[in-house]
Design a protein around this motif. Structure first.
Motif, PDB file in Angstrom:
ATOM      1  N   GLN A   1      23.499 -23.540  -0.712  1.00 25.79           N
ATOM      2  CA  GLN A   1      23.827 -24.729  -1.503  1.00 25.79           C
ATOM      3  C   GLN A   1      22.722 -25.792  -1.467  1.00 25.79           C
ATOM      4  O   GLN A   1      22.909 -26.889  -1.971  1.00 25.79           O
ATOM      5  CB  GLN A   1      25.162 -25.341  -1.073  1.00 25.79           C
ATOM      6  CG  GLN A   1      25.352 -25.548   0.407  1.00 25.79           C
ATOM      7  CD  GLN A   1      25.991 -24.344   1.076  1.00 25.79           C
ATOM      8  OE1 GLN A   1      25.395 -23.283   1.145  1.00 25.79           O
ATOM      9  NE2 GLN A   1      27.208 -24.511   1.580  1.00 25.79           N
ATOM     10  N   TYR A   2      21.562 -25.460  -0.920  1.00 23.07           N
ATOM     11  CA  TYR A   2      20.400 -26.339  -0.998  1.00 23.07           C
ATOM     12  C   TYR A   2      19.712 -26.093  -2.345  1.00 23.07           C
ATOM     13  O   TYR A   2      18.606 -25.566  -2.428  1.00 23.07           O
ATOM     14  CB  TYR A   2      19.439 -26.051   0.154  1.00 23.07           C
ATOM     15  CG  TYR A   2      19.886 -26.577   1.509  1.00 23.07           C
ATOM     16  CD1 TYR A   2      21.088 -27.261   1.670  1.00 23.07           C
ATOM     17  CD2 TYR A   2      19.094 -26.387   2.635  1.00 23.07           C
ATOM     18  CE1 TYR A   2      21.479 -27.731   2.908  1.00 23.07           C
ATOM     19  CE2 TYR A   2      19.482 -26.861   3.878  1.00 23.07           C
ATOM     20  CZ  TYR A   2      20.678 -27.526   4.014  1.00 23.07           C
ATOM     21  OH  TYR A   2      21.067 -27.995   5.248  1.00 23.07           O
ATOM     22  N   TYR A   3      20.367 -26.499  -3.396  1.00 25.65           N
ATOM     23  CA  TYR A   3      19.906 -26.153  -4.739  1.00 25.65           C
ATOM     24  C   TYR A   3      18.531 -26.747  -5.058  1.00 25.65           C
ATOM     25  O   TYR A   3      17.670 -26.077  -5.642  1.00 25.65           O
ATOM     26  CB  TYR A   3      20.917 -26.629  -5.777  1.00 25.65           C
ATOM     27  CG  TYR A   3      22.298 -26.051  -5.627  1.00 25.65           C
ATOM     28  CD1 TYR A   3      22.489 -24.705  -5.336  1.00 25.65           C
ATOM     29  CD2 TYR A   3      23.425 -26.848  -5.789  1.00 25.65           C
ATOM     30  CE1 TYR A   3      23.762 -24.170  -5.198  1.00 25.65           C
ATOM     31  CE2 TYR A   3      24.706 -26.326  -5.665  1.00 25.65           C
ATOM     32  CZ  TYR A   3      24.869 -24.997  -5.362  1.00 25.65           C
ATOM     33  OH  TYR A   3      26.129 -24.474  -5.240  1.00 25.65           O
TER      34      TYR A   3
ATOM     35  N   LEU B   1      33.929 -27.096   2.943  1.00 28.95           N
ATOM     36  CA  LEU B   1      35.120 -27.355   2.145  1.00 28.95           C
ATOM     37  C   LEU B   1      34.829 -27.711   0.694  1.00 28.95           C
ATOM     38  O   LEU B   1      35.745 -27.701  -0.131  1.00 28.95           O
ATOM     39  CB  LEU B   1      35.943 -28.480   2.788  1.00 28.95           C
ATOM     40  CG  LEU B   1      36.521 -28.154   4.168  1.00 28.95           C
ATOM     41  CD1 LEU B   1      37.182 -29.386   4.770  1.00 28.95           C
ATOM     42  CD2 LEU B   1      37.511 -27.008   4.094  1.00 28.95           C
ATOM     43  N   GLY B   2      33.600 -28.038   0.356  1.00 24.84           N
ATOM     44  CA  GLY B   2      33.291 -28.474  -0.994  1.00 24.84           C
ATOM     45  C   GLY B   2      32.483 -27.493  -1.813  1.00 24.84           C
ATOM     46  O   GLY B   2      32.324 -27.674  -3.015  1.00 24.84           O
ATOM     47  N   SER B   3      31.959 -26.462  -1.173  1.00 26.50           N
ATOM     48  CA  SER B   3      31.089 -25.510  -1.862  1.00 26.50           C
ATOM     49  C   SER B   3      31.614 -24.092  -1.690  1.00 26.50           C
ATOM     50  O   SER B   3      32.110 -23.730  -0.619  1.00 26.50           O
ATOM     51  CB  SER B   3      29.668 -25.594  -1.307  1.00 26.50           C
ATOM     52  OG  SER B   3      28.861 -24.556  -1.812  1.00 26.50           O
ATOM     53  N   SER B   4      31.486 -23.294  -2.735  1.00 28.16           N
ATOM     54  CA  SER B   4      31.897 -21.885  -2.644  1.00 28.16           C
ATOM     55  C   SER B   4      30.721 -20.970  -2.326  1.00 28.16           C
ATOM     56  O   SER B   4      30.844 -19.746  -2.433  1.00 28.16           O
ATOM     57  CB  SER B   4      32.548 -21.444  -3.961  1.00 28.16           C
ATOM     58  OG  SER B   4      31.592 -21.398  -5.008  1.00 28.16           O
TER      59      SER B   4
ATOM     60  N   HIS C   1      13.815 -34.664 -14.545  1.00 27.96           N
ATOM     61  CA  HIS C   1      14.286 -33.340 -14.164  1.00 27.96           C
ATOM     62  C   HIS C   1      15.761 -33.410 -13.794  1.00 27.96           C
ATOM     63  O   HIS C   1      16.188 -34.333 -13.092  1.00 27.96           O
ATOM     64  CB  HIS C   1      13.503 -32.824 -12.947  1.00 27.96           C
ATOM     65  CG  HIS C   1      12.018 -32.756 -13.153  1.00 27.96           C
ATOM     66  ND1 HIS C   1      11.364 -31.587 -13.463  1.00 27.96           N
ATOM     67  CD2 HIS C   1      11.059 -33.725 -13.093  1.00 27.96           C
ATOM     68  CE1 HIS C   1      10.068 -31.833 -13.588  1.00 27.96           C
ATOM     69  NE2 HIS C   1       9.856 -33.126 -13.370  1.00 27.96           N
ATOM     70  N   THR C   2      16.528 -32.419 -14.207  1.00 26.08           N
ATOM     71  CA  THR C   2      17.929 -32.320 -13.805  1.00 26.08           C
ATOM     72  C   THR C   2      18.009 -31.860 -12.354  1.00 26.08           C
ATOM     73  O   THR C   2      17.282 -30.962 -11.926  1.00 26.08           O
ATOM     74  CB  THR C   2      18.681 -31.333 -14.707  1.00 26.08           C
ATOM     75  OG1 THR C   2      18.645 -31.814 -16.048  1.00 26.08           O
ATOM     76  CG2 THR C   2      20.134 -31.185 -14.269  1.00 26.08           C
ATOM     77  N   VAL C   3      18.882 -32.501 -11.599  1.00 27.26           N
ATOM     78  CA  VAL C   3      19.118 -32.157 -10.201  1.00 27.26           C
ATOM     79  C   VAL C   3      20.535 -31.593 -10.095  1.00 27.26           C
ATOM     80  O   VAL C   3      21.473 -32.124 -10.694  1.00 27.26           O
ATOM     81  CB  VAL C   3      18.969 -33.402  -9.302  1.00 27.26           C
ATOM     82  CG1 VAL C   3      19.434 -33.109  -7.889  1.00 27.26           C
ATOM     83  CG2 VAL C   3      17.518 -33.880  -9.304  1.00 27.26           C
ATOM     84  N   TRP C   4      20.692 -30.529  -9.327  1.00 29.97           N
ATOM     85  CA  TRP C   4      22.004 -29.903  -9.141  1.00 29.97           C
ATOM     86  C   TRP C   4      22.507 -30.163  -7.727  1.00 29.97           C
ATOM     87  O   TRP C   4      21.725 -30.233  -6.773  1.00 29.97           O
ATOM     88  CB  TRP C   4      21.918 -28.407  -9.395  1.00 29.97           C
ATOM     89  CG  TRP C   4      21.772 -28.078 -10.849  1.00 29.97           C
ATOM     90  CD1 TRP C   4      20.617 -28.079 -11.584  1.00 29.97           C
ATOM     91  CD2 TRP C   4      22.818 -27.746 -11.758  1.00 29.97           C
ATOM     92  NE1 TRP C   4      20.876 -27.763 -12.889  1.00 29.97           N
ATOM     93  CE2 TRP C   4      22.223 -27.541 -13.038  1.00 29.97           C
ATOM     94  CE3 TRP C   4      24.195 -27.580 -11.631  1.00 29.97           C
ATOM     95  CZ2 TRP C   4      22.962 -27.191 -14.155  1.00 29.97           C
ATOM     96  CZ3 TRP C   4      24.938 -27.221 -12.747  1.00 29.97           C
ATOM     97  CH2 TRP C   4      24.322 -27.036 -13.994  1.00 29.97           C
ATOM     98  N   THR C   5      23.823 -30.313  -7.608  1.00 27.12           N
ATOM     99  CA  THR C   5      24.426 -30.598  -6.318  1.00 27.12           C
ATOM    100  C   THR C   5      25.771 -29.904  -6.214  1.00 27.12           C
ATOM    101  O   THR C   5      26.363 -29.481  -7.220  1.00 27.12           O
ATOM    102  CB  THR C   5      24.592 -32.119  -6.125  1.00 27.12           C
ATOM    103  OG1 THR C   5      25.176 -32.377  -4.841  1.00 27.12           O
ATOM    104  CG2 THR C   5      25.508 -32.706  -7.182  1.00 27.12           C
ATOM    105  N   VAL C   6      26.257 -29.780  -4.985  1.00 33.77           N
ATOM    106  CA  VAL C   6      27.629 -29.298  -4.800  1.00 33.77           C
ATOM    107  C   VAL C   6      28.570 -30.331  -5.423  1.00 33.77           C
ATOM    108  O   VAL C   6      28.169 -31.470  -5.686  1.00 33.77           O
ATOM    109  CB  VAL C   6      27.954 -29.091  -3.307  1.00 33.77           C
ATOM    110  CG1 VAL C   6      26.991 -28.098  -2.674  1.00 33.77           C
ATOM    111  CG2 VAL C   6      27.914 -30.408  -2.548  1.00 33.77           C
ATOM    112  N   PRO C   7      29.827 -29.980  -5.707  1.00 30.91           N
ATOM    113  CA  PRO C   7      30.744 -30.952  -6.320  1.00 30.91           C
ATOM    114  C   PRO C   7      30.799 -32.258  -5.533  1.00 30.91           C
ATOM    115  O   PRO C   7      30.771 -32.263  -4.304  1.00 30.91           O
ATOM    116  CB  PRO C   7      32.095 -30.227  -6.295  1.00 30.91           C
ATOM    117  CG  PRO C   7      31.737 -28.778  -6.319  1.00 30.91           C
ATOM    118  CD  PRO C   7      30.469 -28.664  -5.517  1.00 30.91           C
TER     119      PRO C   7
END
Length: 522
Positions: free
Chosen positions: A94-96, A230-233, A487-493
Motif C-alpha cells: 500500500q506504499y503506492y 483495517l483500512g487497506s485490502s 501529478h495524481t497521488v494515490w492513497t489508501v481510503p
C-alpha cells in the motif's frame, strides 16, 4: 473524472488525490528548483518537477542519496567489501507513491523481493504470524483474533468496545481531532486488549515510529493501524530490496533523473537560504526560482534557524518546535557460521528491554547471500528503537547482542568476523497534541515547500510513504504556481471501510456526551 488506477494498486477503494489546478502563468524560461535533501522525499520531488520540464537540482549533504535508506561501502576484517546501511525497511504493497517512484527506474519492481510472512514473538512465548490471513478487512482482523494465541477468549471479554471501535472509525484528518490529545499508551490501556496482544501488535506498530507508546500520538497509532490492517485490502505482505539500497533503488533513480536533465549533487551542505538577485532564492552562489526543503527534522530546524528571512515568525516557530524521536541503534554482525535454516528473514520481537527485531540478510539480499555462501556464515542485523537520550552506543550494542542470543541461542557459539553499529537520532517524533501545529507542505512563501516524513499531509500515509507522498505534493504545489500540470497521488481510503462499523463507533461516542473518545490514563 477519476483517473485510471495505475499498475500495482490492488485495492479497488484506493483513492486518487488530484493535483491542484495551475494557479500561475507558465514562465518564459524553465523554472529552476533547488531540492535540499536527497532522501525519498527529495528524490520524489525532483522526479515530479523534472518530468514537467523544471530544472531540478538535488543537493544532498551525505556522500550518497537515499536519506535514512542510504548505504555506503565498508571493508570488513576478512578483506571483503560490504555495503552498510541504516537498517531493514519494509516496502508494503500500500506504499503506492513510493512504489510508483521506484517504478520510474524499475517498471517491474524487479529490485524488490516479497517476504510473505514476518513472525512476531514475545519474550514470554506467544508468537503470531501474518501469513494465511485474508487480505481484506475486517476479515483479516477477525481471522487474526480467532487464530492468534495473543487473543485468548477470556481476555477478549474485557475489551472496552467503545474505545476499540475508534480503530474502525478512522478518517483523516478528523481522527486527529478525536485522538491526538492522547498517547498511544493511553489508547491501548483504554481499549484493554490482552497484554500479549498489546505487545505483539500495537506496540510493535508504535515503536516502528521510533518512539515508546507514551510519546506517540494515539491518532498516529490509529492511522497506522488503518493503513496496514483495517483500512487497506492490500494485506500485510511486504517486499524488501534484493540488493543493498544504493544498487537496488537509488543509483537507478539517479540515472533516471539524469536522463531528465536533473542534477544530483552529493556531499553538498546547504548552510542557509538567502534572497537571490536574479531568482527568488540563493543557496550559496546558486539561485533558484523555487525550493523544496526535504531535510530531516534536525536539518530543517537548523536550516530555518540560519535563514532569518525565510517564512513568517509563526511558521518559523512551528518548525523550531518539531521534535526528534529518541535514538535508535542498528547493529549488523557478520558471523562465521549460519543461523538455523528455519529462521525467518525478519522477526519482530516484543517484551525485551531494547531488542525490536532481527533480520537475517542472506535470506533476501544478494550481497549478503554471496558473502554467506563464500564463508559459510550469516549476516544478522538487530534493531533497537526508542533508546535513552544519553545511552552509551557500546553498552547498547552489547545488550542488543545478549538479547538476540536469547531469541536465537545458536548465536552464542558464533564468532564475529566483523560488525558495524549505527546510533542515530534524526527521525521525527509525533507526540500527543502535536498534529495541529505540525508544518505542512506549503509555507507562507508560495515558492517554498517542505517535504519529508515529518511533514503534515492530512492523508493516511506514514513512514516511507509519507516521505514519498509529501515530495510529490511539494512538487505539485510549485508546479501549480508555475502554471504547470501536477501529478495524481494515490492513497489508501481516507476513512474506515465499513459504514456500519463507523456508525457503530459514532453511536458509542455519542453514548458518552461531553466526553472525548477515551480518557487519558491517570
Amino acid at each position: 473524472m477519476v483517473p485510471e488506477r495505475p499498475e500495482g494498486i490492488g485495492d479497488r477503494r484506493a483513492e486518487a488525490v488530484l493535483p491542484p489546478p495551475p494557479r500561475g502563468t507558465a514562465p518564459r524560461r524553465p523554472p529552476r528548483a533547488g531540492v535540499v535533501g536527497g532522501g525519498i522525499s527529495g528524490l520524489a520531488a525532483a522526479c515530479a518537477l523534472a518530468e514537467r520540464g523544471v530544472e531540478a537540482v538535488v543537493l544532498e549533504r551525505e556522500e550518497s542519496t537515499g536519506g535514512r535508506l542510504r548505504g555506503w561501502n565498508t571493508r570488513l576484517a576478512d578483506g571483503s567489501s560490504a555495503t552498510m546501511g541504516r537498517g531493514f525497511h519494509a516496502f508494503f504493497r500500500q506504499y503506492y507513491t513510493l512504489r510508483a517512484l521506484l517504478r520510474r527506474a524499475d517498471p517491474g519492481l524487479d529490485s524488490l523481493v516479497p517476504l510473505t510472512d514476518y513472525p512476531l514473538v514475545h519474550r514470554d512465548g506467544p508468537r503470531d504470524r501474518f501469513s494465511g490471513l485474508p487480505p481484506a478487512p475486517p476479515w483479516n482482523a477477525f481471522a487474526l483474533a480467532a487464530t492468534s494465541p495473543s487473543f485468548p477468549l477470556r481476555d477478549l471479554a474485557r475489551v472496552n468496545l467503545p474505545a476499540a471501535l475508534q480503530l474502525l472509525d478512522v478518517d483523516v484528518p478528523g481522527v486527529y481531532e478525536r485522538l491526538d490529545h492522547l498517547s498511544a499508551r493511553d489508547l491501548l490501556e483504554a481499549v484493554r486488549f490482552p497484554p500479549t496482544a498489546r505487545h505483539l501488535a500495537f506496540e510493535v506498530f508504535s515503536r516502528s515510529f521510533f518512539a515508546a507508546p507514551e510519546r506517540l500520538s494515539a491518532a498516529e497509532l490509529a492511522v497506522m493501524f488503518h493503513i496496514y490492517f483495517l483500512g487497506s485490502s492490500e494485506g500485510l505482505v511486504f517486499d524488501v530490496p534484493r540488493s543493498p539500497f544504493p544498487q537496488a533503488l537509488w543509483q537507478p533513480l539517479e540515472r533516471y533523473l539524469s536522463g531528465l536533465g536533473a542534477q544530483v549533487r552529493t556531499s553538498v551542505r546547504v548552510e542557509a537560504v538567502r534572497p537571490g538577485r536574479e531568482r527568488r532564492f540563493a543557496l550559496g552562489a546558486e539561485e533558484f526560482d523555487g525550493l523544496v526543503l526535504a531535510c530531516d527534522t534536525p536539518g530543517l530546524r537548523r536550516l530555518v534557524a540560519a535563514s532569518p528571512e525565510l517564512g513568517s515568525e509563526p511558521w518559523r516557530n512551528r518548525v523550531a518546535a518539531l521534535e526528534s524521536a529518541p535514538p535508535f541503534l542498528v547493529s549488523r554482525h557478520w558471523l562465521d557460521r549460519p543461523v538455523r535454516a528455519h529462521r525467518p528473514a525478519f522477526l519482530g520481537t516484543a517484551g525485551y528491554p531494547t531488542l525490536d527485531n532481527i533480520s537475517v540478510l542472506e535470506r533476501y539480499e544478494d550481497e549478503s547471500r554471496a558473502w554467506a555462501r563464500r564463508t559459510g556464515g550469516s549476516v544478522v542485523e538487530l534493531h533497537a528503537y526508542a533508546l535513552d537520550e544519553d545511552c552509551d552506543p557500546e553498552r547498547e550494542s552489547k545488550r542488543l547482542w545478549e538479547q538476540a542470543v536469547g531469541v536465537y541461542p545458536e548465536l552464542a557459539a558464533a564468532r564475529e568476523v566483523d560488525s558495524r553499529h549505527e546510533l542515530r537520532a534524526d527521525c521525527p517524533l509525533f507526540p500527543p497534541g502535536g498534529h495541529r501545529e505540525r508544518p505542512g507542505v506549503e509555507t507562507p512563501d508560495p515558492f517554498l515547500v517542505l517535504a519529508g516524513d515529518h511533514v503534515r499531509t492530512d492523508l493516511p500515509v506514514a513512514l516511507m510513504e509519507r516521505a514519498a507522498t509529501s515530495g510529490m505534493l511539494a512538487a505539485n504545489a510549485l508546479l501549480s504556481r508555475w502554471g504547470l500540470p501536477g501529478h495524481t497521488v494515490w492513497t489508501v481510503p481516507r476513512r474506515g471501510r465499513s459504514a456500519p462499523m463507523r456508525a457503530l463507533a459514532r453511536r458509542a461516542r455519542r453514548a458518552q456526551p461531553g466526553q472525548r473518545p477515551v480518557e487519558r490514563s491517570r
